[in-house]
Scaffold this active site. Structure first.
Site, PDB file in Angstrom:
ATOM      1  CE  LYS A 160      52.656  -8.101   9.021  1.00  0.00           C
ATOM      2  NZ  LYS A 160      51.561  -7.226   9.083  1.00  0.00           N
ATOM      3  CG  HIS A 279      49.670 -18.534   8.509  1.00  0.00           C
ATOM      4  ND1 HIS A 279      50.862 -19.334   8.851  1.00  0.00           N
ATOM      5  CD2 HIS A 279      49.279 -18.815   7.355  1.00  0.00           C
ATOM      6  CE1 HIS A 279      51.117 -19.889   7.577  1.00  0.00           C
ATOM      7  NE2 HIS A 279      50.260 -19.574   6.911  1.00  0.00           N
ATOM      8  CD  GLU A 319      53.709 -11.461  16.537  1.00  0.00           C
ATOM      9  OE1 GLU A 319      53.687 -12.403  15.766  1.00  0.00           O
ATOM     10  OE2 GLU A 319      52.569 -11.228  16.783  1.00  0.00           O
ATOM     11  CD  GLU A 332      53.530  -9.695  12.249  1.00  0.00           C
ATOM     12  OE1 GLU A 332      53.267  -8.852  11.542  1.00  0.00           O
ATOM     13  OE2 GLU A 332      52.826 -10.429  12.896  1.00  0.00           O
ATOM     14  CG  ASN A 334      51.245  -7.993  16.234  1.00  0.00           C
ATOM     15  OD1 ASN A 334      50.800  -7.768  15.052  1.00  0.00           O
ATOM     16  ND2 ASN A 334      51.773  -9.097  16.397  1.00  0.00           N
ATOM     17  CD  GLU A 340      48.717 -13.428  21.492  1.00  0.00           C
ATOM     18  OE1 GLU A 340      49.662 -13.159  20.611  1.00  0.00           O
ATOM     19  OE2 GLU A 340      47.564 -13.183  20.855  1.00  0.00           O
ATOM     20  NE  ARG A 385      44.346 -16.466  20.303  1.00  0.00           N
ATOM     21  CZ  ARG A 385      44.690 -15.535  19.489  1.00  0.00           C
ATOM     22  NH1 ARG A 385      43.765 -15.118  18.476  1.00  0.00           N
ATOM     23  NH2 ARG A 385      45.642 -15.115  19.601  1.00  0.00           N
ATOM     24  NE  ARG A 580       9.638 -61.431  13.626  1.00  0.00           N
ATOM     25  CZ  ARG A 580       8.915 -61.034  12.777  1.00  0.00           C
ATOM     26  NH1 ARG A 580       9.096 -59.986  11.812  1.00  0.00           N
ATOM     27  NH2 ARG A 580       8.026 -61.745  11.937  1.00  0.00           N
ATOM     28  CG  ASP A 581       5.085 -62.666  13.039  1.00  0.00           C
ATOM     29  OD1 ASP A 581       4.732 -61.633  12.288  1.00  0.00           O
ATOM     30  OD2 ASP A 581       5.105 -63.965  12.488  1.00  0.00           O
ATOM     31  CB  ALA A 582       2.513 -60.812  18.538  1.00  0.00           C
ATOM     32  CG  HIS A 583       5.313 -55.573  17.750  1.00  0.00           C
ATOM     33  ND1 HIS A 583       5.816 -54.862  16.685  1.00  0.00           N
ATOM     34  CD2 HIS A 583       6.566 -56.238  18.185  1.00  0.00           C
ATOM     35  CE1 HIS A 583       7.357 -54.809  16.804  1.00  0.00           C
ATOM     36  NE2 HIS A 583       7.499 -55.685  17.638  1.00  0.00           N
ATOM     37  CD  GLN A 584       6.213 -58.399  10.500  1.00  0.00           C
ATOM     38  OE1 GLN A 584       7.054 -58.843  11.045  1.00  0.00           O
ATOM     39  NE2 GLN A 584       6.037 -58.815   9.346  1.00  0.00           N
ATOM     40  NE  ARG A 653      12.138 -60.761   4.811  1.00  0.00           N
ATOM     41  CZ  ARG A 653      12.076 -59.412   5.245  1.00  0.00           C
ATOM     42  NH1 ARG A 653      12.882 -58.385   4.952  1.00  0.00           N
ATOM     43  NH2 ARG A 653      10.943 -59.064   5.881  1.00  0.00           N
ATOM     44  CG  ASP A 687      14.177 -67.991  -1.011  1.00  0.00           C
ATOM     45  OD1 ASP A 687      14.691 -66.895  -1.033  1.00  0.00           O
ATOM     46  OD2 ASP A 687      13.269 -68.497  -2.156  1.00  0.00           O
ATOM     47  CE  LYS A 750       8.307 -66.881   6.917  1.00  0.00           C
ATOM     48  NZ  LYS A 750       7.880 -66.486   8.360  1.00  0.00           N
ATOM     49  CG  HIS A 780       6.039 -68.794  12.036  1.00  0.00           C
ATOM     50  ND1 HIS A 780       5.947 -67.682  13.050  1.00  0.00           N
ATOM     51  CD2 HIS A 780       5.459 -68.326  10.876  1.00  0.00           C
ATOM     52  CE1 HIS A 780       5.577 -66.785  12.549  1.00  0.00           C
ATOM     53  NE2 HIS A 780       5.187 -66.790  10.961  1.00  0.00           N
ATOM     54  CG  HIS A 782       0.831 -65.533  11.124  1.00  0.00           C
ATOM     55  ND1 HIS A 782       0.819 -64.164  11.471  1.00  0.00           N
ATOM     56  CD2 HIS A 782       1.857 -65.777  10.501  1.00  0.00           C
ATOM     57  CE1 HIS A 782       2.066 -63.692  11.244  1.00  0.00           C
ATOM     58  NE2 HIS A 782       2.622 -64.833  10.614  1.00  0.00           N
ATOM     59  CB  THR A 917       8.255 -60.359   3.493  1.00  0.00           C
ATOM     60  OG1 THR A 917       7.218 -60.337   4.181  1.00  0.00           O
ATOM     61  CG2 THR A 917       8.961 -59.170   2.940  1.00  0.00           C
TER      62      THR A 917
END
Length: 1190
Positions: A160, A279, A319, A332, A334, A340, A385, A580-584, A653, A687, A750, A780, A782, A917
């Site tokens: 260069k 660059h 360039e 420079e 090349n 390109e 590119r 929810r609560d049934a399958h929990q 909660r 709570d 509850k 609520h 069980h 809980t």
């Protein structure tokens, strides 16, 4: 000689290098003139070796094939599977035993291969040896033509400093700089002291952005010089540097030139290469936009003048830097073909590679039809590119296997690539360029539109690419206006604001492969497998909206009007807990959104008069993230769309939100606000200790969010038993009074353990109804004891407005009472629910089948019926089955009776708590602790000071859950705490507010820009669980879209199935096979067919890999572990074990794709281990250093 010229003409015209408008007679006349004026010897080339690799090697091979020339490839050991060696007529290994780059820099071996295989000429491509004059000379010395400039020109232009002097001599303006290569950091420092900053450090003997640095501070000169010199040495074999003054905000304009052996030089117009980073060019445009004709002509004239002054032949690029005042400076030459060059070919129609070969044969530019007046530019071409770099991480290189590659093609698009195909390997040893995409159209806007379309069609999986960044460039108005400079990327940070590809299909294949190789990613609780069934979903009318329900009143008139409508309803209202609560209670909370959504339309159409549908909050939130790997917010959002008419109910909660601990108050308020926004209606606020301050915080949060407040009193004890004196009727009535004063819309009892006996139900509900005649009451419960239906019927008769039920096939035992049983019991009475038993039967049939998909979590494996001993142990329904599972998993299955007995004792030890809980977990943990350690209640009391209690027990006694009714048990509390600090009052009141913006920024930084407000809200409740979920989702994609059996245990070989990843987008997948053999890194290849195309994924076999010596990977969830950000080689270690380090300090220096990267320390701390050594080859995420963080 004329015959040679005729041959030259014939070959050239056959390949469109000679201008087509000449007749044969005219051509002969031109050739005669040319011959008379030139003594250039014509020697045809019959074979060409390309001393390079990748796409440029293939580009030259293609040109050779079109010219009828034999092509020869060379390849390193690392490139033996690379495409370029297969595209050549012949290929030969070079550099055996050398490093990957050194192999292509080994001049003697390349010359040997060429001579042994009778090669006429060598094409150097770009990079590697392309600008090494000693290589050009070696070719000539061995009778091999070098397809490029003469060695002395390569030397002069490659140096260069010499090129700069040549430009000065030719009268071309240059940038101030050094007059000789600089080889040490001190000389560089001295230059900067003398001439000032900023400066540009550039490799003296190479280009392409390698070894380039801009330095603005004197203190940084030496470090940057050493880094740049090291890069240059690795890339070009010479670390000498050139230093020049840095021009601020220039455009980078380069002129393509061609010269021949007769001294002719022409230009093929210019290219704008201003879109750069580090660059290195990313996007090139030809011709340069917004360049006036006068300036274009002047730059072109200087480029030609300079090249003529040195007798330049073959292809080259001159360039310039163009400043904003119109001044341009030579930087420079090349002396080679450029990456390109493609855009110049597209606008001129000239094949530059063929032209290079023809010139090397001895043909002149006039003979090729390339005089300056005949070279024209038409339209606009853009080259992008596409690299395997991650723009979101500072263009960090990525390597690995291309799992998917689909390109974007079509009119006006050209693709130049090498290893771009599914299964191809992107090596860490070479440049990150994957494919060059070139578009051509009439102007810049049209060309950019074609490029945009093409890039959007690309699908590349397995490695990161810069395509999202390129798309942002193409859509940027400054780019489209042609008004950019080399600071374009730095000045436009919005270019980095993009949504990365979701890559859902490939991620799902990775998940399926992992399950097939290593087993379920969700732990299965029993040995049972999911059934191979597809539950039948009852039909609903298509296109017909569901009938109106109570939510319509809520939405249109508000919570107060809703509560009034509930109270005025004549029959008994029901809340369905199936979602929810049934399958929990029955299935460990494992039911997935996938199965809930299938039945949702049926519920909306046939159960519109439900009081509410309990479907969210509580344990479902935690389990969805932790075990089902799905977002609970997305579940809520999706259910709301399908069930717009029924109010949704969730568990809150109190001050504990949906978590198991205390949170800053603003976290709870924000959570409630987002819940209402997403579709939640009724909040059952409770709570775990009935601690009033915690309850009041939850009530206020729901009220401010606009939700329906259903304040809940957690029921324990037995008010019908005079001997139970702690939780009396008076206790509950006083608590109810406080909740009513707080503004609850609805009052809830509850009964989480199912302790409310019919007689007690009559006493409690009658008293509440008498005291609050206008307030809706919801119960609520069980059904653990089996008396649930009787108790709920008694509640209804005593004045309750709504009770809990679950659909028949999901009811009973620790779940809720049977929906069908209560509906049938009240038919024809004043409390008739209005529901149809046949609808309930269809609803139940769906869940009866669906339940078999969850066999691994089926409570009936260990629990065969309800049990009235719940009246003694008081274990809540959801916890009952969980405790049973835990007992079995801990090897205490045969001692579950002892666990239940210990639960009762633990409860009394802790002061006879309200158990829900998370307080129920405290009691359960203490009970299992007692059974495991064979401790009686007396043992616990007497030995408390010497025992290590479960964390939950200690934190409860410290006061982190609030204060229990009647106070903490003494002296047990003092003995257990041993002086630990205690919390007075409501724990959340003294906590610092959560910074949601900071949390989001942290998550985005770690997990990418797709972080939503849902993710931040989840993080506020469950930070670690949420981070684990985000990591899982990033790795495996939307697993919630898979069928349940396949999600849990994976598909069977040869099984075909569909996955709808979103509306209108369905994946068709077939499992093909799994490889028996392991790779050296302990991986198995799993094969699939995706939408008819073969796909495969590599999965680490964890069992097999544990027996192999494989470098450990970084655990992203462990602070202080530092992994390799990219594959590469360790070139320097900055620390050793025992060193103290600061955040940001250097740990390790890696090299990959010719780029060096300093791995920085993520935190202050002490280095506890260094797991790498110098010169070690690493994969991405390999563990480098472990730090003990301060």
């Amino acid at each position: 000689m004329l015959g040679a010229h005729l041959i030259r003409l014939g070959k050239a015209s056959a390949h469109h290098a000679v201008h087509p408008k000449y007749s044969l007679t005219q051509a002969l006349r031109i050739l005669q003139v040319a011959h008379s004026s030139s003594s250039v010897e014509y020697r045809p080339i019959k074979s060409v070796l390309v001393a390079n690799r990748g796409e440029i090697a293939i580009r030259v091979f293609r040109a050779c094939t079109e010219l009828g020339i034999r092509s020869v490839a060379v390849y390193s050991e690392q490139d033996k599977m690379h495409m370029h060696r297969q595209k050549a007529d012949e290929s030969y290994l070079i550099g055996k035993g050398l490093s990957p780059v050194e192999a292509y820099l080994c001049i003697p071996e390349i010359i040997r291969i060429a001579k042994e295989n009778k090669v006429d000429a060598i094409h150097p491509g770009y990079g590697f040896l392309s600008e090494r004059s000693d290589f050009a000379q070696a070719c000539l010395d061995n009778g091999i033509r070098f397809i490029g400039p003469a060695p002395e020109v390569v030397q002069k232009m490659g140096d260069k400093v010499a090129a700069r002097q040549t430009a000065i001599n030719a009268g071309v303006q240059v940038v101030p700089g050094t007059d000789h290569p600089v080889t040490n950091a001190q000389d560089a420092h001295d230059f900067c002291v003398k001439y000032g900053l900023p400066v540009m450090l550039k490799a003296a003997y190479g280009g392409g952005g390698r070894g380039m640095r801009v330095v603005r501070e004197l203190s940084e000169v030496k470090e940057n010089f050493n880094r740049a010199s090291s890069e240059a040495l690795a890339a070009f074999g010479n670390g000498a540097m050139f230093i020049e003054k840095f021009i601020e905000n220039p455009r980078h304009i380069e002129l393509q030139v061609l010269g021949d052996k007769a001294g002719n030089v022409v230009h093929l117009f210019e290219r704008d290469c201003s879109v750069q980073r580090r660059h290195q060019k990313l996007v090139e445009v030809a011709p340069a936009p917004s360049l006036n004709a006068k300036l274009r002509a002047a730059m072109a004239a200087d480029a030609v003048k300079l090249c003529k002054s040195v007798g330049y032949e073959n292809a080259g690029t001159v360039e310039f830097l163009l400043d904003n005042t119109g001044n341009y400076y030579f930087i420079e030459v090349n002396a080679r073909l450029q990456v390109e060059h493609t855009v110049t070919e597209e606008i001129t129609g000239i094949d530059l590679v063929q032209s290079q070969i023809r010139i090397a044969e001895g043909m002149t530019l006039p003979e090729l039809g390339m005089t300056q007046d005949k070279i024209t530019a038409q339209g606009c071409a853009i080259q992008c590119r596409v690299t395997t770099e991650d723009p979101a991480k500072g263009f960090q290189p990525d390597t690995g296997r291309l799992e998917v590659f689909r390109s974007g093609e079509g009119m006006g698009i050209r693709l130049d690539s090498a290893s771009a195909y599914a299964g191809g390997i992107v090596s860490p040893h070479y440049d990150s360029l994957l494919v060059k995409v070139i578009s051509r159209a009439s102007d810049l806007h049209a060309s950019a539109a074609k490029m945009n379309r093409s890039l959007r069609e690309f699908r590349i999986r397995g490695v990161k690419t810069n395509i999202p960044f390129l798309l942002n460039v193409l859509e940027n108005q400054k780019f489209l206006n042609g008004t950019i400079d080399t600071t374009f990327i730095d000045k436009n940070p919005q270019l980095f604001q993009f949504q990365p590809s979701q890559n859902r299909a490939q991620k799902l294949l990775n998940y399926l492969g992992h399950v097939l190789v290593n087993g379920p990613l969700t732990p299965l609780a029993t040995g049972l497998k999911p059934a191979s069934v597809h539950p039948v979903v009852p039909e609903t009318p298509a296109g017909v909206p569901p009938p109106k329900g109570y939510r319509d009143i809520l939405v249109s008139e508000g919570p107060e009007a809703f509560a009034k409508a509930v109270r005025n309803h004549k029959g008994l209202l029901l809340m369905d807990t199936t979602f929810r609560d049934a399958h929990q209670s029955l299935l460990a909370t494992r039911v997935r959104t996938h199965d809930l959504l299938k039945i949702s339309p049926f519920v909306a159409h046939n159960f519109n008069n439900l009081y509410s549908l309990e479907n969210w909050g509580g344990a479902t939130f935690d389990v969805a993230l932790r075990f089902l790997h799905e977002c609970p917010w997305e579940r809520l959002e999706a259910m709301r769309k399908l069930i717009p008419n029924i109010p949704f109910q969730m568990l809150l909660r109190g001050a504990n939100g949906v978590g198991y601990t205390s949170y800053p108050d603003n976290a709870v308020y924000k959570f409630c606000e987002l819940s209402v926004k997403t579709g939640m209606d009724i909040f059952r606020v409770f709570d775990s200790l009935n601690y009033l301050p915690n309850l009041l915080l939850g009530i206020d949060a729901v009220g401010r969010a606009g939700g329906v407040i259903e304040a809940a009193i957690s029921y324990s004890g037995d008010i019908s038993d005079p001997s139970r004196t702690k939780y009396t009727l008076e206790y509950y009535l006083k608590l109810a009074e406080e909740l009513v004063k707080a503004g609850t819309h609805i009052l809830c009892i509850k009964d989480m353990a199912g302790l409310l006996k019919p007689q007690a139900a009559n006493i409690l509900i009658s008293a509440l109804r008498e005291r609050y005649p206008d307030l809706p009451i919801h119960i609520h419960t069980h059904d653990t004891s089996g008396a649930g239906v009787a108790s709920m019927l008694e509640c209804a008769k005593a004045g309750a407005d709504a009770v809990d039920v679950a659909v028949d096939s999901m009811s009973g035992m620790t779940s809720q009472p049977s929906m069908g049983a209560i509906v049938a019991s009240l038919q024809g009475t004043d409390l008739d629910t209005g529901f149809n038993l046949s609808d309930i039967s269809d609803y139940s049939a769906y869940w009866e089948q669906t339940r078999t998909l969850y066999a691994p979590f089926e409570c009936a494996v260990t629990m065969k019926s309800g049990n009235a001993d719940v009246y003694q142990n008081e274990i809540p329904g959801g916890q009952y089955t969980n405790l049973q599972f835990q007992a079995y998993s801990l090897g205490l299955g045969d001692q579950f009776e002892a666990v239940k007995k210990a639960y009762r004792e633990a409860n009394l030890l802790l002061g006879d708590l309200i158990k829900v809980t998370p307080s129920s977990k405290v009691v359960g943990d203490l009970a299992q602790f007692m059974v495991q350690n064979k401790l009686s209640a007396a043992d616990v009391e007497s030995r408390a000071e010497n025992l290590s209690f479960p964390k939950s027990v200690v934190e409860f006694l410290q006061g982190y859950l609030g204060e229990p009714y009647g106070g903490f048990p003494e002296p047990l509390r003092s003995k257990v705490l041993k002086g630990l600090p205690t919390v007075q009052g409501r724990p959340g009141a003294s906590m610092e507010p959560m910074d949601f913006n900071a949390a989001k920024e942290t998550l985005i930084e770690e997990y990418g820009p797709r972080i939503s407000e849902y993710d931040v809200a989840s993080y506020s409740m469950y930070p670690k669980v949420t981070e684990d979920f985000l990591r899982f989702r990033s790795q495996y994609g939307p697993v919630d879209k898979l069928d349940t059996r396949i999600f849990f245990t994976g598909p069977k070989v040869a099984e075909e199935f569909e996955v709808e990843i979103e509306k209108g987008k369905t994946l068709n997948i077939k499992t093909l096979a799994m490889a028996e053999d392991l790779t050296p890194t302990g991986e198995r290849e799993v094969f699939f067919e995706l939408n008819g195309q073969l796909r495969s994924v590599m999965v680490r076999d964890q069992a097999a890999a544990s027996e192999m010596h494989i470098h450990p990977k970084v655990n992203a969830g462990v602070k202080g572990q530092v992994g390799a950000p990219m594959p590469g080689k360790v070139i320097d270690l900055k620390v050793k074990e025992g060193d103290e380090v600061k955040k940001g300090s250097s740990l390790v220096v890696l090299s990959a794709m010719k780029m060096e990267m300093v791995v920085q320390c993520p935190c202050d701390g002490v280095v506890t281990s260094v797991l790498v050594t110098k010169d070690m080859e690493l994969e991405g995420d390999d563990l480098l250093v472990v730090i003990d963080p301060k």
